[in-house]
Every structure is written in C-alpha cells, then in structure tokens.
Design an enzyme around this catalytic site. Structure first.
Site, PDB file in Angstrom:
ATOM      1  N   ASN A  61      -7.399   1.468 -10.109  1.00  0.00           N
ATOM      2  CA  ASN A  61      -6.367   2.391 -10.572  1.00  0.00           C
ATOM      3  C   ASN A  61      -6.950   3.754 -10.901  1.00  0.00           C
ATOM      4  OD1 ASN A  61      -4.076   0.626 -10.483  1.00  0.00           O
ATOM      5  ND2 ASN A  61      -4.958  -0.461 -12.204  1.00  0.00           N
ATOM      6  N   ALA A  94       0.822  -1.217   0.000  1.00  0.00           N
ATOM      7  CA  ALA A  94       0.000   0.000   0.000  1.00  0.00           C
ATOM      8  C   ALA A  94       0.853   1.263   0.000  1.00  0.00           C
ATOM      9  CB  ALA A  94      -0.923   0.002   1.221  1.00  0.00           C
ATOM     10  N   THR A 153       7.501  -3.485  -6.692  1.00  0.00           N
ATOM     11  CA  THR A 153       6.773  -4.403  -5.815  1.00  0.00           C
ATOM     12  C   THR A 153       7.717  -5.395  -5.121  1.00  0.00           C
ATOM     13  OG1 THR A 153       6.307  -5.687  -7.822  1.00  0.00           O
ATOM     14  CG2 THR A 153       4.544  -4.284  -7.001  1.00  0.00           C
ATOM     15  N   ARG A 188      -3.199   7.772 -11.042  1.00  0.00           N
ATOM     16  CA  ARG A 188      -4.309   7.868 -11.998  1.00  0.00           C
ATOM     17  C   ARG A 188      -5.648   8.191 -11.335  1.00  0.00           C
ATOM     18  NH1 ARG A 188      -3.431   2.338 -14.957  1.00  0.00           N
ATOM     19  NH2 ARG A 188      -2.134   1.990 -13.117  1.00  0.00           N
TER      20      ARG A 188
HETATM   21  C1  UD1 Z   1       1.577  -5.304 -10.736  1.00  0.00           C
HETATM   22  C2  UD1 Z   1       2.301  -6.533 -11.296  1.00  0.00           C
HETATM   23  C3  UD1 Z   1       1.573  -7.015 -12.544  1.00  0.00           C
HETATM   24  C4  UD1 Z   1       0.132  -7.322 -12.210  1.00  0.00           C
HETATM   25  C5  UD1 Z   1      -0.533  -6.124 -11.544  1.00  0.00           C
HETATM   26  C6  UD1 Z   1      -1.882  -6.531 -11.015  1.00  0.00           C
HETATM   27  C7  UD1 Z   1       4.639  -6.177 -10.736  1.00  0.00           C
HETATM   28  C8  UD1 Z   1       5.972  -5.837 -11.238  1.00  0.00           C
HETATM   29  N1  UD1 Z   1       3.651  -6.175 -11.614  1.00  0.00           N
HETATM   30  O1  UD1 Z   1       1.679  -4.308 -11.709  1.00  0.00           O
HETATM   31  O2  UD1 Z   1       2.184  -8.174 -13.070  1.00  0.00           O
HETATM   32  O3  UD1 Z   1      -0.567  -7.688 -13.385  1.00  0.00           O
HETATM   33  O4  UD1 Z   1       0.237  -5.645 -10.440  1.00  0.00           O
HETATM   34  O5  UD1 Z   1      -2.576  -5.436 -10.497  1.00  0.00           O
HETATM   35  O6  UD1 Z   1       4.474  -6.471  -9.574  1.00  0.00           O
HETATM   36  N2  UD1 Z   1       3.602  -0.857  -4.509  1.00  0.00           N
HETATM   37  C9  UD1 Z   1       4.375  -0.570  -3.410  1.00  0.00           C
HETATM   38  N3  UD1 Z   1       5.659  -0.168  -3.598  1.00  0.00           N
HETATM   39  C10 UD1 Z   1       6.227  -0.076  -4.824  1.00  0.00           C
HETATM   40  C11 UD1 Z   1       5.424  -0.373  -5.955  1.00  0.00           C
HETATM   41  C12 UD1 Z   1       4.133  -0.767  -5.765  1.00  0.00           C
HETATM   42  O7  UD1 Z   1       3.906  -0.667  -2.277  1.00  0.00           O
HETATM   43  O8  UD1 Z   1       7.402   0.291  -4.903  1.00  0.00           O
HETATM   44  C13 UD1 Z   1       2.207  -1.293  -4.313  1.00  0.00           C
HETATM   45  C14 UD1 Z   1       1.201  -0.356  -4.905  1.00  0.00           C
HETATM   46  O9  UD1 Z   1       0.797   0.622  -3.975  1.00  0.00           O
HETATM   47  C15 UD1 Z   1       0.061  -1.314  -5.250  1.00  0.00           C
HETATM   48  C16 UD1 Z   1       0.771  -2.629  -5.577  1.00  0.00           C
HETATM   49  O10 UD1 Z   1       2.051  -2.529  -4.976  1.00  0.00           O
HETATM   50  O11 UD1 Z   1      -0.778  -1.522  -4.131  1.00  0.00           O
HETATM   51  C17 UD1 Z   1       0.925  -2.886  -7.080  1.00  0.00           C
HETATM   52  O12 UD1 Z   1       1.703  -1.847  -7.642  1.00  0.00           O
HETATM   53  P1  UD1 Z   1       1.396  -1.236  -9.065  1.00  0.00           P
HETATM   54  O13 UD1 Z   1       2.362  -0.170  -9.354  1.00  0.00           O
HETATM   55  O14 UD1 Z   1      -0.048  -0.902  -9.190  1.00  0.00           O
HETATM   56  O15 UD1 Z   1       1.762  -2.496  -9.990  1.00  0.00           O
HETATM   57  P2  UD1 Z   1       1.282  -2.733 -11.460  1.00  0.00           P
HETATM   58  O16 UD1 Z   1       2.092  -1.948 -12.385  1.00  0.00           O
HETATM   59  O17 UD1 Z   1      -0.182  -2.600 -11.523  1.00  0.00           O
HETATM   60 CA    CA Z   2      -1.939  -1.762 -10.096  1.00  0.00          CA
END
Ligand code: UD1
Ligand code: CA
Length: 464
Positions: A230, A12, A81, A18
């Site tokens: 999103n 989170a 992530t 977006r």
């Molecule tokens: C991610 C997945 C993708 C999947 C999608 C599903 C990866 C690399 N990709 O992409 O394969 O289809 O989710 O929704 O994991 N977050 C953090 N710290 C970070 C980055 C993200 O806490 O440094 C959290 C975000 O707040 C969010 C979640 O991780 O709750 C997912 O991050 P997001 O950037 O939305 O990943 P996607 O690009 O959607």
């Molecule tokens: Ca996402």
C-alpha cells in the site's frame, strides 16, 4: 473427488493513492519486476491459462505491460472489490463446475504451494468459499475474521465498519479467496453498498454463503505471504523479502555470499556453483553468472552474461555486456552496452568500453576509453589509449587486428584500422590506417637543451 475447472481473477483497478506516485501501484517494481508480474506467475502456475485481470486506473499502461498474459475486464468506476469481481465474472461467463480464485495485483509474495493448499482444502472439504487469513499483532485496517464459538468463519467485517470488540480480533482477511462458481455471479449481484465506505464489498459474500449453510474455509498463512503493498514502506519490505528469497535459493545452489544482507539481487539472476559474491554487489535484470567467479565489493551488473572463472573487481559497473570465461574486469571499470569480452580478456582499472568486442586474451589494463571498436585476439592496449569515435555527428569504428600493440597515451581517430601485429608508438595520434606489422609513430622528435634548467635556476636566484 471430481476435477473442477480453475479460473483466476486478479484485482488491479485501484490506483494506490498511498504510494504518492504518478504510476499505478501494480506496475511498481521489486526484485527487478513489476508487482503484477509475480501475481501473473502465480496465476499461471496454478491454472495454466490466462487469468481475467480487472483494470481501471492507468488501464493502458497495465495492459501494455501484461499483454497477452491476461484477459481484461474493465471497471470504469472503482465501486469496491465485490463490484470488481462482478466485472470479471461477466468476462468469464458460465462458471458451473468452476472454482474462482481471486488474487490481488498488489500481493506478490504468496507462494504457489500455499495457494495450492488453499485450493486442495477447499475441494476436499467441499467449502462454499475458502480464503487466506493471517494473524497479526496489529490488525490495522484489514478486514477482521469473525468466527463462531465453534470456530467456524461466519463473516468478515471491515475495520471501518467494526465494533470495538471486533477491532480486537487479530485474525484478518488477506484478500485471497476461492469461490464456487455456481453461486458467485448471483451473490455478487445481490451485494449492497450499505456500509461505512459505500462500496460493494467482496467480503460480504462470505456471510451470504453461510446463510446458505455452506461452510467457509480459512487457511492461516504466514503474514509475509499475504503482505499487500500500500505504501513505499511496504514496497521496500517486499523488495527485502524477494532479495532474501533469491539469495537463499542461490546459496542452496552453491553460491557463497560474504555478507548476504548487503547484496541486492533481482529474482531473474542466475549464478553458478562456487561463485563468491562480495558485500554490496548489485546484480540486476536478466543477468547470468557462471561458476567459480568472484563478484567483488560494490560491483554493479545489469543484464550481463558472465562466463565461468571471471573476476569482476571492486566497483566495476557493467550493463548489457558479455564477459567470457577467465576474463578479469576492474577495479572500477565501466562496461557499457554492447561490450563483449572474449576469453581471458583483461579490462583494468578506470577503463570504459562501449560497443567494443575484445578477442581472446586482449588487454586494456589502465585508464582507457574503447568505444565502437573491434579488438583482435592478443592485442595489448597501453594506458590512456582513447578511441576518438565521435566526430560530433557520427560514430566511427576502430579496428585493431590480432596481436596489435598500442603504446600508452595513444589516440585512435576513427574510422581507423591497425593491421595484424602492428605497433603504435606511445603518445601517437593515429589518423591513417596502419599496415600489418608496421610501426606507426606521430610524435615530434625529442630535443634536449643541455644546461637549460641550471641556467634558469641561476637567473631566478640573481633576482632575489
Ligand atoms: C480488502 C478487503 C479486506 C482485506 C484487505 C487485504 C474488501 C472490502 N476488503 O481491503 O478485508 O483485509 O483487502 O488486503 O475487499 N480493487 C479494484 N476495484 C475496486 C476496489 C479495489 O480492482 O473497486 C482492487 C485494488 O486495486 C486492490 C484490491 O482490489 O488490488 C484490494 O482493494 P483495496 O482497496 O486495497 O482493499 P482494502 O481496503 O485493502
Ligand atoms: Ca489493500
């Protein structure tokens, strides 16, 4: 099969650009609760103890909202992530003998049964990693699931890194995983950001597990359960699904909805058997409604306790109020905070109440304002009665003892008390207490001037 410990990690830390919002995404509300609340519930249903939540953007607001329901891992910079889960693993510590379930704070619709099925399959098949996938017509920006010709999951490729043929894959990563604890910290520490986004991808751990010859499980879920928020459009989609689920539950419990698609109802709302909800009702917050009630068209209830056999008529608005059995409210009544209507009370059209307690059977049927008041049992308040409760600085109280009769168009200038069984004549302005069983009148006596109107008409016709 030996029982392994379950730890849950919730991601989170991302802001959610977006959403175009000043508020972090996971605190946006749907079905009357923040998105993160649903994920916390899921987590608790599965593990029974607080998960580790990775926070970064707006961390104070997230922590203030979630409080003791989570432990927290700080991710100073959102490096991806994989990096986020590594921060959580540092807080979790030793993970031998544990499975780690990773959830996203912005994916609120997954059912606990589905997650349980994922965990069961993970355990019974002895997978190194298991994840939830879904099959979409338009796979958009989701990570694509690459399977071998035998159908085994080999790796996940992010849309931005995918070849043209990989982009054709319709099975995608839902972002929900179970990892075996034993290798997780080392696998995360070995991730490289050599990809299109320069991020540490959690998804790369799948390929690492395959290189170790572990198997990877993939449970294909209904897309709605994996829906991530999103944008505002996604938020509306989640809201619609939550309302649909609430109404389906209430119908299965014996509530009638005359036009369910038009009704908005929060997830916490409880409604008793044989209550009928009319079109365009909005029922919010912590509201409980008893059995055999009628909730009329366009009624708006928020944080209310409603007994049984109550009729809430068209267009009534009620907030932070209590309505006892057999009461009737509206049409177009407004119960503001602290209104308490006893059994069989009637509050009719265009009546506004605030911090007003009505005893059993009391009535205010038309066009009144009753604020900061105690209305005894059986009182009858005539049309157009106003409690003058505010002197510009302080609020004052009006007390009507049991059985009082207030004539129409009366002003009760508070603080004021009208004794048991007393009458107040219509059109009075009451500034002094009225003793029990008295009649209070403040009208100037009526004077009739005989023939006045006829003479006036005669004069006017003479002038023409
Ligand atoms: C991610 C997945 C993708 C999947 C999608 C599903 C990866 C690399 N990709 O992409 O394969 O289809 O989710 O929704 O994991 N977050 C953090 N710290 C970070 C980055 C993200 O806490 O440094 C959290 C975000 O707040 C969010 C979640 O991780 O709750 C997912 O991050 P997001 O950037 O939305 O990943 P996607 O690009 O959607
Ligand atoms: Ca996402």
């Amino acid at each position: 099969m030996s029982q392994r410990r379950l730890e849950v990690v919730i991601l989170a830390a991302g802001q959610g650009k977006r959403m175009k919002s000043r508020r972090i995404k996971v605190l946006h509300r749907a079905g009357g609760r923040a998105l993160i609340d649903y994920v916390l519930d899921m987590s608790f249903a599965l593990s029974g103890h607080a998960p580790v939540m990775v926070i970064g953007h707006d961390r104070d607001a997230v922590r203030a909202h979630c409080g003791e329901r989570a432990r927290y891992a700080m991710q100073e910079q959102q490096l991806g992530t994989g990096h986020a889960v590594l921060e959580a693993v540092r807080v979790l510590g030793e993970l031998d003998g544990a499975d780690v379930l990773v959830l996203s704070g912005d994916v609120p619709l997954t059912r606990p049964e589905t997650l349980r099925a994922l965990l069961d399959e993970h355990a019974s098949r002895g997978h190194g990693v298991s994840m939830m996938t879904m099959v979409l017509d338009d796979a958009g920006s989701y990570g694509r699931i690459v399977r071998s010709p035998e159908g085994n999951v080999e790796r996940i490729v992010e849309a931005k890194d995918a070849s043209n043929s990989e982009l054709q894959i319709r099975e995608v990563n839902a972002g929900i995983y179970v990892f075996r604890g034993e290798h997780l910290a080392a696998d995360l520490a070995s991730l490289s950001p050599a990809n299109a986004q320069g991020e540490y991808y959690l998804t790369d751990v799948i390929a690492t597990a395959r290189h170790r010859r572990e198997t990877v499980g993939a449970l294909i879920a209904e897309p709605i359960e994996a829906l991530g928020v999103n944008s505002r459009a996604d938020l509306a989609h989640v809201e619609r699904e939550l309302v649909r689920r609430s109404i389906a539950r209430l119908m299965s419990e014996g509530v009638t909805f005359r036009n369910p698609e038009s009704v908005t109802i929060d997830t916490a709302v409880r409604i008793g058997q044989d209550t009928i909800v009319y079109p365009f009702a909005v029922i919010e917050g912590d509201t409980t409604i008893g059995s055999d009630c009628v909730i009329g068209p366009g009624a708006h209830l928020k944080n209310c306790r409603v007994g049984s056999g109550v009729e809430i008529k068209t267009g009534t608005v009620a907030e932070d109020s209590t309505i006892a059995d057999g009461a009737a409210v509206g049409p177009y009544a407004h119960l503001r905070g602290g209104s308490v209507l006893g059994e069989k009370v009637k509050v009719g059209n265009f009546v506004e109440t605030k911090k007003a307690v009505f005893g059993k059977g009391a009535k205010a049927s038309h066009l009144s304002y009753i604020g900061d008041a105690e209305i005894g049992a059986g009182c009858n308040i005539g049309a157009g009665t106003i409690t003058c409760n505010y002197d510009g600085v302080h609020k004052h109280k009006t007390v009507l003892e049991d059985g009082v009769f207030i004539g129409s168009d009366t002003q009760l200038v508070a603080p004021i008390r009208v004794g048991k069984g007393a009458y107040v004549g219509a059109g009075s302005t009451i500034t002094k207490d009225v003793p029990a069983d008295a009649l209070a009148l403040t009208r100037t006596p009526q004077r009739n001037i005989e023939g006045w109107a006829a003479r006036k008409r005669e004069q006017q016709s003479g002038k023409e």
